[in-house]
Design an enzyme around this catalytic site. Structure first.
Site, PDB file in Angstrom:
ATOM      1  N   LYS A   1       6.508  33.530  16.318  1.00 25.30           N
ATOM      2  CA  LYS A   1       7.428  32.528  16.862  1.00 25.30           C
ATOM      3  C   LYS A   1       8.821  32.703  16.250  1.00 25.30           C
ATOM      4  CE  LYS A   1       7.415  27.421  17.432  1.00 25.30           C
ATOM      5  NZ  LYS A   1       6.651  26.188  17.091  1.00 25.30           N
TER       6      LYS A   1
ATOM      7  N   SER B   1       5.573  23.382  20.992  1.00 26.79           N
ATOM      8  CA  SER B   1       6.699  24.274  21.139  1.00 26.79           C
ATOM      9  C   SER B   1       6.377  25.758  20.984  1.00 26.79           C
ATOM     10  CB  SER B   1       7.778  23.879  20.121  1.00 26.79           C
ATOM     11  OG  SER B   1       7.283  24.028  18.798  1.00 26.79           O
TER      12      SER B   1
ATOM     13  N   SER C   1       2.356  21.578  17.871  1.00 29.60           N
ATOM     14  CA  SER C   1       2.974  22.739  18.528  1.00 29.60           C
ATOM     15  C   SER C   1       2.173  24.027  18.510  1.00 29.60           C
ATOM     16  CB  SER C   1       4.352  23.013  17.932  1.00 29.60           C
ATOM     17  OG  SER C   1       5.303  22.175  18.540  1.00 29.60           O
TER      18      SER C   1
END
Ligand code: GLN
Length: 469
Positions: free
Chosen positions: A73, A148, A172
């Site tokens: 990420k 996310s 997330s």
């Protein structure tokens, strides 16, 4: 794409070369390009890293994740690579050092192939609030991948990589894992170093793996866990030994009643209950009224902490400077953070300011304490708690962008574990209208092994994961 452990075993045994595995992963990234899950690729660096893994294996080194392709990420630092958090404020930022979690995967032989899309600064539940545009769900490209960590989840679901890293402050990792039909783990708070993770809300943030099986998630966590002189919150607590062939034994599972009621969609609740029923372990029902306060408490505490953590993006030390001649240089630099991040910072600043609103912060702390105590009490009666990960399956792109309350509803079932510092895992448990449903398991602090045991049993019952192949 084989699973992570399978790849590592083959590469370690010399049956397959890491450079071949990585070349294949890179071509799978090409195939998955339409998902918009990747924000930066490391093709040449990844092939060079893979060649180094092959040399190390040939020299007799034992690497538990030899040649495993991993996507990271874009809020986890990797020295020399862009670290943008999908925000205009960090559009040109390049990381100066490497997150401990990433460095440990690499030291174990994993090869970072790409950086993945997210909601800016990990604030969001859909991976739509990104300067790169939305990530699409591989099950239905007109729907969100969740957030996310949506880029990481979509890539694993599409079979482009067997392992990806995300961060989980209020769901997330688990929520996008659920919406994309893969496994996602929130480790116990303090299990994994956050050094090199861009801070959102420090009392809640954890780094976690997304994979296609519980065993792969365990393998990644085993490598990442442990103390770190660069992050004193990382505990000196080795992961409990875990035997994948160990049966469920007398594991007692309790289901959280409120989490199966509206606004959780009845068919989502039904899919999760059916999967739990198939487990064949003693099940009990438990009321947890404190769950109703988890969402509001999360909102207050996460925004308060974010307003402090993100104060540094003022265009002076960090962040893009405001254009010359700006009337208020710091304010204009903060405009680059974007609407959602600014909304949160304003809210966080308000609840921390002196005055009557300050009482909200104290009440949120009290709600968190009560939730934590109630969960601890439930774990006197059961070994694991279970509920849906998300109240709905993946929603259409754009459907909640103008409605922050509807967006936040996606997190109502995940924030409790963060608030209590407990480990939790989402595992695929079926489909509703062709879209994956995630079952969430929550364990007592440091008892991740139970999550892996129960999730492995669920996988066996339904033939591995539902991930798109
Ligand atoms: N969706 C939640 C939020 O927007 C959680 C985000 C996260 O875990 N990073 O706050």
């Amino acid at each position: 794409m084989t699973d992570a452990i399978g790849i590592a075993v083959q590469v370690q045994a010399g049956d397959r070369r890491a450079v071949e595995v990585i070349a294949e992963a890179l071509s799978r990234l090409d195939d998955a390009a339409g998902l918009n899950a990747v924000v930066a690729r490391r093709d040449d660096a990844a092939l060079a890293d893979a060649a180094a893994v092959d040399r190390a294996v040939a020299a007799g080194q034992v690497l538990p994740l030899a040649g495993v392709p991993v996507a990271v990420k874009d809020n986890l630092a990797d020295a020399g690579w862009p670290l943008t958090c999908a925000s205009a404020a960090l559009r040109d930022h390049v990381a100066a050092d490497t997150a401990t979690a990433v460095a440990r995967l690499r030291a174990a032989g994993a090869v970072v192939v790409a950086r993945t899309n997210l909601d800016a600064f990990a604030m969001g539940s859909s991976t739509e609030r990104s300067i790169y545009g939305p990530t699409r769900n591989p099950w239905d490209r007109e729907r969100v991948a969740g957030g996310s960590s949506g880029g990481s989840a979509a890539l694993v679901a599409a079979g482009a990589v067997p392992l990806a890293l995300g961060s989980d402050t209020g769901g997330s990792v688990r929520q996008p894992a659920a919406l994309c039909g893969v496994t996602g783990v929130l480790p116990t708070w303090g299990r994994v170093s956050r050094r090199g993770l861009v801070a959102f809300a420090s009392s809640l943030d954890q780094v976690g793996p997304l994979t296609r099986s519980a065993a792969d998630a365990h393998a990644a966590l085993a490598v990442m866990a442990g103390p770190d002189p660069l992050d004193t919150s990382a505990a000196d607590r080795p992961l409990d030994p875990w035997d994948p062939d160990e049966g469920l034994g007398g594991l007692r599972v309790g289901w959280l009643q409120e989490a199966f009621e509206p606004p959780t969609e009845p068919r989502v609740a039904g899919a999760v209950m059916a999967a739990l029923g198939r487990l064949g372990v003693p099940l009990s029902t438990h009321a947890l009224p404190e769950l109703g306060h988890a969402g509001p408490a999360y909102l207050v505490l996460s925004t308060a902490e974010a307003s402090s953590n993100l104060a540094r993006y003022d265009g002076l030390r960090f962040g893009t400077p405001a254009p010359p001649g700006s009337a208020q240089p710091r304010v204009d630099a903060r405009a680059l953070l974007g609407e959602e991040v600014r909304r949160r910072l304003l809210m966080g600043t308000a609840v921390l300011a002196a005055g009557p609103r300050r009482a909200l912060y104290a009440r949120a702390c009290a709600a968190r304490d009560r939730l934590r105590a109630a969960l601890d009490a439930l774990f006197e009666e059961v070994d694991l708690l279970a509920c849906p990960t998300s109240p709905t399956t993946a929603f259409p792109l754009g459907a909640r962008l103008d409605d922050p309350v509807a967006m936040a509803r996606a997190d109502t079932l995940t924030v409790a574990a963060n608030l209590a510092g407990l480990p939790a895992l989402s595992t695929p448990c079926g489909l509703v209208d062709g879209l994956p449903v995630g079952l969430q398991l929550i364990a007592p602090r440091w008892a991740e092994a139970r999550l892996f045991t129960a999730a492995t049993a669920l996988e066996a019952l339904q033939g591995k994961t539902n991930a798109v192949r």
